[in-house]
Design an enzyme around this catalytic site. Structure first.
Site, PDB file in Angstrom:
ATOM      1  N   LYS A  51      -6.510  -2.402 -16.583  1.00 23.24           N
ATOM      2  CA  LYS A  51      -5.222  -2.423 -16.450  1.00 23.24           C
ATOM      3  C   LYS A  51      -4.712  -2.753 -14.962  1.00 23.24           C
ATOM      4  CE  LYS A  51      -5.163   2.530 -15.745  1.00 23.24           C
ATOM      5  NZ  LYS A  51      -5.326   3.940 -16.764  1.00 23.24           N
ATOM      6  N   TYR A 270       6.779  -0.928  16.053  1.00 22.58           N
ATOM      7  CA  TYR A 270       8.212  -0.520  15.638  1.00 22.58           C
ATOM      8  C   TYR A 270       8.287   1.018  16.023  1.00 22.58           C
ATOM      9  CZ  TYR A 270       9.415  -4.493  12.976  1.00 22.58           C
ATOM     10  OH  TYR A 270       9.903  -5.868  12.445  1.00 22.58           O
TER      11      TYR A 270
END
Ligand SMILES: *Cc1c(COP(=O)(O)O)cnc(C)c1O
Length: 387
Positions: A51, A270
């Site tokens: 998956k 940042y």
């Protein structure tokens, strides 16, 4: 409108010098991990859970490599993944874990796929579809022994054998799923095994499956007829309280795009969450959270402080991130190896001591999330897999 296609290299990949990160996937290690798990679960069938694009490694590459190693049964989460797995593995048995969505019966039949039925409604719908087609198509039945997510309740599981629908379709597998098999001493493991055994006894002859990667390694050996490893195939540690018995499958490198000296009291990135307490050499590398590298690996300590945060191996030396991980860039404090790095060098983000488990831990998450987040902007290189 069609997207402009980026020029590709002779292998059809994003050219290395046009990508920020280089992802290497070792299909020989994947096949070798599958064989090691088969050995560990000797006597039972070993399937593969593919998956989430084979845990980020690529369904189209991983599935054929596993099939060549001898794997004949695959599990995915969604019908769309099952269709891709079918194209990659003609002849294999393919199960869809998330169950049957209303009206999708014909798609299952067209691609020879098997739903994992997890509720009375799904059983009724699949049986109705089979009756309408006049064919007993195969399906698994999922019983919930503790997760409280998908599957029949234990009470429903114990009377499953009396359901008239079992004549309409062909039950091919009885399954359940462990809650915390990676905690080998968690008492829930034994309770789930006992509940599963009780249901299984009412359905003699129906193959049964309980173990995920970690379940395969439990002392009780709850292998039943088929085991369903995912994470361990891709190099994750199924036994977190012991050394990792698996081979690493995924390696990730990123390129240094700039190097600079940061003067004392200056910040990086940042929000200025990291301050150079003395003069530091910082390398900026071209991978960020948009590549699936978690922002939670940001280092909000200051230079020289030891905090749990992301790291890169630079010239073989572990170097901490500096400040916030940004969308496309990460700053790394390379002061310790300042004389040995230059613009254009690559650093290791996954590899060596930076295992997927360790990268997950440093980001406050699990290695599963690191693998399944692997981005689509990388140049992907596959090694081996020829069998
Ligand atoms: C994902 C999944 C697995 C594989 O689990 P791992 O821990 O990755 O080995 C097995 N069974 C079910 C039902 C799953 O959802």
């Amino acid at each position: 409108m069609n997207r402009v296609s980026v020029p590709t290299d002779p292998q059809g990949r994003i050219p290395e010098n046009a990508a920020g990160g280089l992802l290497q996937i070792d299909l020989d290690a994947l096949a070798s991990n599958w064989r090691a798990l088969r050995e560990q679960a000797a006597g039972s069938e070993t399937a593969a859970v593919v998956k989430a694009d084979a845990y980020g490694t690529g369904i189209e590459q991983a599935v054929p490599a596993l099939q060549r190693a001898g794997c004949g049964t695959f599990f995915v989460a969604h019908l769309s993944e099952a269709i891709r797995a079918r194209a990659a593995a003609p002849g294999a048995a393919i199960y869809v874990l998330n169950g049957l969505l209303a009206g999708t019966g014909p798609t299952y039949a067209d691609h020879d796929l098997r739903p994992v039925l997890g509720s009375s409604e799904e059983i009724e719908e699949w049986a109705g579809f089979c009756r309408a087609q006049g064919r007993r198509f195969k399906a698994a039945v999922h019983v919930d022994t503790g997760m409280n997510r998908l599957g029949l309740t234990v009470r429903e599981g114990l009377v499953l054998k009396d359901r008239p629908e079992l004549k309409d379709f062909e039950p091919a597998l009885l399954m359940s799923h462990f809650v915390s098999a990676e905690e080998s001493d968690n008492p829930l493991n034994r309770r789930q095994i006992e509940a599963f055994q009780a249901i299984r006894q009412t359905l003699p002859g129906l193959p049964a499956s309980l173990a995920n990667s970690s379940g395969i390694f439990l002392a009780a050996k709850p292998h039943f007829d088929l085991v369903r490893p995912g994470y361990a195939l891709y190099g994750g540690n199924p036994t977190p309280d012991r050394d990792n018995p698996m081979r690493p499958v995924v390696g990730l490198e990123a390129r240094i795009v700039q190097l600079r000296w940061i003067e004392p009291d200056e910040t990086v990135g940042y929000n200025g969450r990291w301050t150079a307490l003395e003069r530091r050499r910082v390398a900026t590398i071209s991978v960020g959270y948009a590549d699936g590298y978690p922002r939670s690996a940001s280092n909000r300590g200051n230079s020289g402080e030891t905090v749990l945060a992301g790291m890169a191996l630079v010239a073989g030396h572990p170097c901490p991130f500096a400040g916030n991980v940004s969308m496309d860039l990460i700053a790394v404090d390379v002061t310790e190896v300042a004389g040995r790095v230059k613009r254009g060098d690559t650093v290791t983000l996954i590899g060596g001591t930076l295992t997927v488990d360790e990268v997950g831990r440093r980001a406050g998450t699990i290695g599963y999330e690191i693998l399944t987040g692997l981005g689509s902007r990388y140049t992907r290189t596959y090694r081996g897999g020829e069998g």
